[in-house]
Design an enzyme around this catalytic site. Sequence first.
Site, mmCIF file in Angstrom:
data_model
loop_
_atom_site.group_PDB
_atom_site.id
_atom_site.type_symbol
_atom_site.label_atom_id
_atom_site.label_comp_id
_atom_site.label_asym_id
_atom_site.label_seq_id
_atom_site.Cartn_x
_atom_site.Cartn_y
_atom_site.Cartn_z
ATOM 1 N N TYR A 34 -44.338 -144.634 -48.359
ATOM 2 C CA TYR A 34 -45.577 -143.842 -48.373
ATOM 3 C C TYR A 34 -46.343 -144.052 -47.075
ATOM 4 O O TYR A 34 -46.861 -143.108 -46.467
ATOM 5 C CB TYR A 34 -46.446 -144.237 -49.575
ATOM 6 C CG TYR A 34 -47.772 -143.518 -49.593
ATOM 7 C CD1 TYR A 34 -47.866 -142.205 -50.056
ATOM 8 C CD2 TYR A 34 -48.936 -144.145 -49.141
ATOM 9 C CE1 TYR A 34 -49.082 -141.536 -50.054
ATOM 10 C CE2 TYR A 34 -50.150 -143.483 -49.143
ATOM 11 C CZ TYR A 34 -50.220 -142.180 -49.601
ATOM 12 O OH TYR A 34 -51.428 -141.521 -49.589
ATOM 13 N N SER A 116 -61.577 -143.827 -45.986
ATOM 14 C CA SER A 116 -61.189 -142.548 -46.583
ATOM 15 C C SER A 116 -61.792 -142.398 -47.975
ATOM 16 O O SER A 116 -61.954 -143.379 -48.710
ATOM 17 C CB SER A 116 -59.660 -142.472 -46.686
ATOM 18 O OG SER A 116 -59.261 -141.369 -47.478
ATOM 19 N N GLN A 137 -64.981 -140.946 -44.121
ATOM 20 C CA GLN A 137 -64.244 -139.686 -43.987
ATOM 21 C C GLN A 137 -64.211 -138.969 -45.326
ATOM 22 O O GLN A 137 -63.777 -139.521 -46.337
ATOM 23 C CB GLN A 137 -62.831 -139.945 -43.486
ATOM 24 C CG GLN A 137 -61.956 -138.697 -43.400
ATOM 25 C CD GLN A 137 -60.796 -138.758 -44.362
ATOM 26 O OE1 GLN A 137 -59.945 -139.634 -44.266
ATOM 27 N NE2 GLN A 137 -60.762 -137.843 -45.316
ATOM 28 N N TYR A 139 -63.022 -136.077 -47.864
ATOM 29 C CA TYR A 139 -62.185 -134.977 -48.340
ATOM 30 C C TYR A 139 -63.135 -133.996 -49.028
ATOM 31 O O TYR A 139 -63.923 -134.402 -49.879
ATOM 32 C CB TYR A 139 -61.159 -135.476 -49.358
ATOM 33 C CG TYR A 139 -59.864 -135.960 -48.785
ATOM 34 C CD1 TYR A 139 -58.761 -135.109 -48.688
ATOM 35 C CD2 TYR A 139 -59.719 -137.276 -48.348
ATOM 36 C CE1 TYR A 139 -57.556 -135.555 -48.172
ATOM 37 C CE2 TYR A 139 -58.515 -137.731 -47.830
ATOM 38 C CZ TYR A 139 -57.443 -136.858 -47.745
ATOM 39 O OH TYR A 139 -56.257 -137.306 -47.230
ATOM 40 N N ARG A 174 -43.457 -134.291 -48.631
ATOM 41 C CA ARG A 174 -42.932 -135.577 -48.166
ATOM 42 C C ARG A 174 -41.794 -136.006 -49.088
ATOM 43 O O ARG A 174 -42.034 -136.547 -50.177
ATOM 44 C CB ARG A 174 -44.045 -136.612 -48.138
ATOM 45 C CG ARG A 174 -45.216 -136.174 -47.248
ATOM 46 C CD ARG A 174 -46.462 -137.015 -47.447
ATOM 47 N NE ARG A 174 -47.597 -136.385 -46.778
ATOM 48 C CZ ARG A 174 -48.874 -136.680 -47.025
ATOM 49 N NH1 ARG A 174 -49.185 -137.601 -47.935
ATOM 50 N NH2 ARG A 174 -49.839 -136.062 -46.368
ATOM 51 N N LYS A 261 -62.156 -134.000 -38.065
ATOM 52 C CA LYS A 261 -60.845 -134.630 -37.850
ATOM 53 C C LYS A 261 -59.727 -133.672 -38.252
ATOM 54 O O LYS A 261 -59.798 -133.039 -39.305
ATOM 55 C CB LYS A 261 -60.742 -135.921 -38.672
ATOM 56 C CG LYS A 261 -59.433 -136.680 -38.513
ATOM 57 C CD LYS A 261 -59.442 -137.947 -39.360
ATOM 58 C CE LYS A 261 -58.236 -138.820 -39.147
ATOM 59 N NZ LYS A 261 -56.966 -138.197 -39.536
ATOM 60 N N HIS A 285 -52.605 -135.619 -38.634
ATOM 61 C CA HIS A 285 -52.494 -136.424 -39.855
ATOM 62 C C HIS A 285 -51.288 -137.359 -39.800
ATOM 63 O O HIS A 285 -50.602 -137.600 -40.798
ATOM 64 C CB HIS A 285 -52.409 -135.521 -41.088
ATOM 65 C CG HIS A 285 -53.118 -136.063 -42.290
ATOM 66 N ND1 HIS A 285 -54.459 -135.861 -42.516
ATOM 67 C CD2 HIS A 285 -52.673 -136.803 -43.334
ATOM 68 C CE1 HIS A 285 -54.806 -136.445 -43.653
ATOM 69 N NE2 HIS A 285 -53.742 -137.042 -44.167
ATOM 70 N N ARG A 288 -47.872 -136.043 -41.029
ATOM 71 C CA ARG A 288 -47.643 -136.010 -42.474
ATOM 72 C C ARG A 288 -47.919 -134.636 -43.095
ATOM 73 O O ARG A 288 -47.797 -134.471 -44.302
ATOM 74 C CB ARG A 288 -48.530 -137.056 -43.163
ATOM 75 C CG ARG A 288 -48.090 -138.465 -42.856
ATOM 76 C CD ARG A 288 -49.131 -139.488 -43.291
ATOM 77 N NE ARG A 288 -49.280 -139.619 -44.724
ATOM 78 C CZ ARG A 288 -48.468 -140.309 -45.522
ATOM 79 N NH1 ARG A 288 -47.401 -140.912 -45.003
ATOM 80 N NH2 ARG A 288 -48.704 -140.402 -46.806
#
Length: 388
Positions: A34, A116, A137, A139, A174, A261, A285, A288
């Site tokens: 991960y 985050s 940060q 979301y 992923r 960002k 990112h 990713r």
Amino acid sequence: MGNKKEIRINSKYPSVTDLRTKAQSKIPKFAFEYLDGGCNEDVNLIKNTAEIRDVELQPHYLRAHGGSSMKTELFGHTYDAPFGIAPVGLQGLMWPNAPEILAKSAFEHNVPFVLSTVSTSSIERISEITEGNAWFQLYHPADNKLRDDIIHRAAAAECPVLVILCDVPTFGFRPRDVRNGLAMPPKMSIKNIIQILGRPEWAMKTLVHGQPNFETLKPYMPKNLDLKQLGKFMDETFSGRLNEEKIKPIRDMWKGKLVLKGVANEADAEKAIKLGLDGIIVSNHGGRQLDAGESTIKPLTRIAKKYGDKLTVMMDSGLRSGPDVARTLASGAQFTFMGRSFMYGVAALGNKGGDHTISLLKTELQQVMEQICCEKVEDFPNFIKSVQ
């Protein structure tokens, strides 16, 4: 922030590559993959670092030299080095208590730590550790009331910088995470349990610190969610696709510095300027999200040249060493961030990992500055080798 921190490096791990190797032996395979992986075929993950390393610096050995200083002013604060710790989701999954370890080390070394929304410590706890110096940060939530409440909490915690994320309109594909059951909703397979049993130190520390949770989001989550319900909650709660209309109310509300960002082209950089943002982080990112995109150093070079005098231009994704920081600064970035490098350090060395990794990067960068005769961080562009 913290007093000047003594440089201490564990001589067994004198590079981030060494830390990565050790980290792989310390944490379960699903957690390492991960952390370590990109999306699709890892093309952009690999390209990020490779193309940074195509940048060459030119030393000036006979120039008068009065010493080199890594100190860097950013948003009114003078940091001790031109790099910080990037936001990383699910940090406590990769090493228990990781965000608190890294926030403490960042504070003591006087470099920025960015928390985050989906990390495993709360805004309030990280603010306490850093005495109100951590960045946050966001979301973007689907619900405006939730957005406003999280932003008010960040302001109450005295976060000096709010970072809003624009490069996750959809979750990257992923393959490793799909195989390991870490997609949304996640699942814990027999294979993963066997991997945990093979990493007893990780397992014991996880027991001590508890199962990692999205601590900042806890007040908004129904209690006792199973993994499937957690996946549904995350899907319903967050709308990652940003646009100008979503950014405007955040700019009006947030009185501190506001950074975008995930910028990957000149058009989005120009919109950030028009919206009154204070800075951008050129990023993909960490490779990713979009395997078919550019590496970060290419748009960084163009954006810095065109807009570097209009707002603060920073970069993450692909940097793994002090020389990588130097190459990126020489290409026009005013500051840099790294995520994986610090997580490798914590997974490898536990409580000492943050201190070791920051010390290592400082030592490497100082050596580059002295080698090329660069006295100040802002002078790095003078040492880039011209393309013929």
